[in-house]
Design an enzyme around this catalytic site. Structure first.
Site, PDB file in Angstrom:
ATOM      1  N   ASP A  75     -20.028  22.965  19.786  1.00  0.00           N
ATOM      2  CA  ASP A  75     -20.350  22.341  18.510  1.00  0.00           C
ATOM      3  C   ASP A  75     -20.592  23.408  17.440  1.00  0.00           C
ATOM      4  O   ASP A  75     -21.068  24.498  17.761  1.00  0.00           O
ATOM      5  CB  ASP A  75     -21.620  21.496  18.712  1.00  0.00           C
ATOM      6  N   HIS A  92     -12.354  25.175  13.332  1.00  0.00           N
ATOM      7  CA  HIS A  92     -11.804  24.748  14.630  1.00  0.00           C
ATOM      8  C   HIS A  92     -10.852  25.813  15.182  1.00  0.00           C
ATOM      9  O   HIS A  92     -10.800  26.050  16.386  1.00  0.00           O
ATOM     10  CB  HIS A  92     -11.056  23.415  14.482  1.00  0.00           C
ATOM     11  N   LEU A 186     -11.305  30.211  38.680  1.00  0.00           N
ATOM     12  CA  LEU A 186     -12.069  29.184  37.965  1.00  0.00           C
ATOM     13  C   LEU A 186     -11.191  27.970  37.633  1.00  0.00           C
ATOM     14  O   LEU A 186     -10.019  28.127  37.292  1.00  0.00           O
ATOM     15  CB  LEU A 186     -12.607  29.812  36.676  1.00  0.00           C
TER      16      LEU A 186
END
Ligand code: SF4
Ligand code: SF4
Length: 299
Positions: A75, A92, A186
């Site tokens: 955020d 963004h 991962l």
């Protein structure tokens, strides 16, 4: 990076020699953002309470207690851009580039699963130009990072409703998922068109479609019908930008997650911040409903 240990007598000498106001007095600690690593404070401390510590993430953490599954609510892109006098799309874009560093750092530390909240089911309500820019960014991130992620042995997955996503985005997700399906590092779960409640509703629909009766319903059955049944519960959820809520992220798998909220905006959330979050996690006692005494005895 300099740190002050518990040997400190709070005499204040270190703060008086620091030309950069990098030592907070009272019970002193070094403000890492201001510290230039000159070492003057360590030279004057009468009890040798100040020492240089490694900035290498793996040396600052207990590597036997790395959270297996970390979720991040990324955020603050819009606010970060506003602070720079730029528009939200710029924020963004910067946020997307931050993803790269955090995935690499988490993988290097041995985190097994990383869930990134990229686009929620609620985000469709944003202005259409922003939705379309976000989708383009997600698509270009998947394309541009594909080979690098594969080279890092990462497994790539979509977590969310495929319905509603454009054909182009789905195509790129499919290519990456297929390419990396046999990797062993991962697992990057990119949460797109994702909502915790939606995931539970979709699981219940699947269960009903399979013909189960209400008496068959168990936690195990619901977990087996979530978007990715093999994905374990989250150990740690991080939310950037100072908001203190989990916003419909991973509701089922977050039952016993540790929560870490930081005021740092996502484009500024770097390796150091990830290490700080994991350090905080490592200092918590996880009880899973038991008493402190029970947990301490087990340890
Ligand atoms: S000089 Fe040493 S003892 Fe004095 S406040 Fe600083 S760290 Fe603590
Ligand atoms: S190392 Fe230098 S800049 Fe950093 S806290 Fe000590 S005196 Fe201040």
């Amino acid at each position: 990076m300099y740190k002050i240990s518990k040997k400190c007598l709070s005499c204040g000498t270190c703060a008086s020699v620091c030309k950069f106001n990098a030592i907070k007095i009272g019970f002193p600690y070094v403000i890492t953002e201001k510290c230039t690593n000159c070492g003057k404070c360590a030279e004057v401390c009468p009890v040798f309470a100040i020492s240089k510590v490694s900035e290498e993430p793996s040396e600052q953490l207990d590597m036997t207690k790395i959270p297996s599954h970390i979720g991040i609510i990324m955020d603050g892109n819009g606010r970060w851009a506003q602070n720079q006098g730029k528009n939200r799309i710029f924020g963004h874009t910067k946020g997307a580039s931050r993803v790269k560093d955090i995935v690499k750092c988490a993988n290097d530390l041995g985190v097994k699963h990383l869930s990134l909240y990229a686009f929620s089911v609620e985000n469709w309500a944003r202005p259409s130009f922003e939705v379309s820019a976000l989708m383009k960014l997600i698509q270009s991130y998947i394309i541009s990072e594909r080979n690098a992620l594969h080279a890092e042995n990462v497994v790539f997955r979509l977590l969310g409703r495929i319905e509603g996503l454009s054909k182009d985005v789905v195509k790129e997700i499919d290519i990456s998922t297929e390419l990396m399906k046999n990797n062993t590092g991962l697992t990057l779960n990119l949460c797109i068109n994702y909502g915790g409640r939606t995931e539970i509703i979709d699981a219940i629909k699947k269960i009903i479609d399979k013909g189960y009766k209400s008496s068959d319903i168990t936690e195990k059955l619901i977990a087996e019908n979530l978007y990715c049944p093999v994905l374990p519960d989250l150990d740690l959820i991080i939310r950037t930008s100072g908001e203190m809520r989990t916003s419909n992220f991973h509701l089922w798998r977050a039952a016993y997650s540790e929560l870490y909220f930081t005021s740092v905006l996502w484009p500024d959330f770097d390796k150091k911040e990830l290490v700080k979050a994991i350090q905080t996690y490592q200092n918590r006692q996880r009880r899973f409903g038991k008493t402190q005494e029970q947990v301490t005895t087990q340890e």
